[in-house]
Design an enzyme around this catalytic site. Sequence first.
Site, short mmCIF file in Angstrom:
data_model
loop_
_atom_site.label_atom_id
_atom_site.label_comp_id
_atom_site.label_asym_id
_atom_site.label_seq_id
_atom_site.Cartn_x
_atom_site.Cartn_y
_atom_site.Cartn_z
N ASP A 15 1.74 5.23 0.20
CA ASP A 15 1.24 6.36 0.99
C ASP A 15 1.56 7.66 0.25
OD1 ASP A 15 0.16 7.85 2.99
OD2 ASP A 15 1.81 7.59 4.41
N LYS A 44 0.86 -1.19 0.00
CA LYS A 44 0.00 0.00 0.00
C LYS A 44 0.89 1.23 0.00
CE LYS A 44 -3.89 2.27 2.20
NZ LYS A 44 -3.34 3.61 1.95
N GLU A 53 2.69 1.20 5.44
CA GLU A 53 1.34 1.50 5.90
C GLU A 53 0.44 0.26 5.88
OE1 GLU A 53 -2.14 4.87 5.20
OE2 GLU A 53 -0.74 4.42 3.59
#
Length: 357
Positions: free
Chosen positions: A68, A66, A208
């Site tokens: 960010d 993921k 994250e």
Amino acid sequence: MTKPPRKSPKPLLGEADALLRSRPRRRRDPDQPSLPLDLMPDRIEPCLALLKPKPPKGDDWVYEVKWDGYRLSVHVGPTGIRILTRGGHDWTDRFPAIQQAALWLPVGTAILDGEAVVLDEQGRPDFGLLQQSLGGRGGKKSSSDAIFMAFDLLYFDGHDLRNSELSMRRHLLEDLVPAGEQGDIRLSEEIEADGDLLLASACEHGLEGIIAKRRSAPYSSGRLGDWVKIKCVQSDSFVIVGYERSTVARAGIGRLLLAARKSKTLVYVGGVGTGFNERNAHELRENLDGLITSTPAAVVDRKGAIFVKPKLIAEIEYRAWTGDGKLRHASYKGLREEQDNAAVYDLDEQRLSSSSR
């Protein structure tokens, strides 16, 4: 003894060096439509990931890191490059390095879906560094530090790929942006691993979280569940509805007062007093002082609170929720750009998501 191959009775090239073409078996029916190329969409609403507490299981799910940063789409068109934010705003001039890298892609027309990030010294995406490189919220700076992590291909050389399975879109994307290249446009690589182990590893490395996607799913705009996000530390967007002064440091800001959406109203969900530095606190105070109002946007039972119009959206990292619906161990990460069209945390949406688990 093997016989030599027979000499071809016809040359491979004709008299005008043109490729010979086979004759059609029958004349084409003029009423039969041709297969035209798809018009290139001016903009595509992004597919959004649904928050879940655990990675989904099964062979139809694949995983990625993921990222960010800021969600972007890179449009490679016949007249040039366009870089659009999630809300459809043109930020081409703000990412010159990504724009130049897109010009070098070996493709005539394409739309790439991905995330602009700035990496820290450990190679991890840092939202604060990305904001700083763009001059803060409302800034007009161009970022040469940001790179584009491409994770989907929605349009390719005249063909709209949104109805194709993810596995096919990824196959074409990996030909366009090969794995391992370290330019300003890079591939967000799929990771073959157990979801739980990958999540644990991502958290251990300070990331994250991870994203899970269905291999067999087409590209669907909105938050339908074909993409799922699983976070190590919760990070969401909240509306700033006020602040409390500090007399000791950080440009006089002691605590930001935050609200989430519920139906058509804003509900106070607590505050955040960490994550500021001198630079972003000064920027915050300048923005907030221009929004002071006597009418609170949410019910806040805090003595000495200074209320502001609900115009600013903050990205907040937090560990959990308290029993009375307040953020626990919250930390300020930065202000979201209006053009980013960041989704404010919705209490009703999260309740429905939780009840369906």
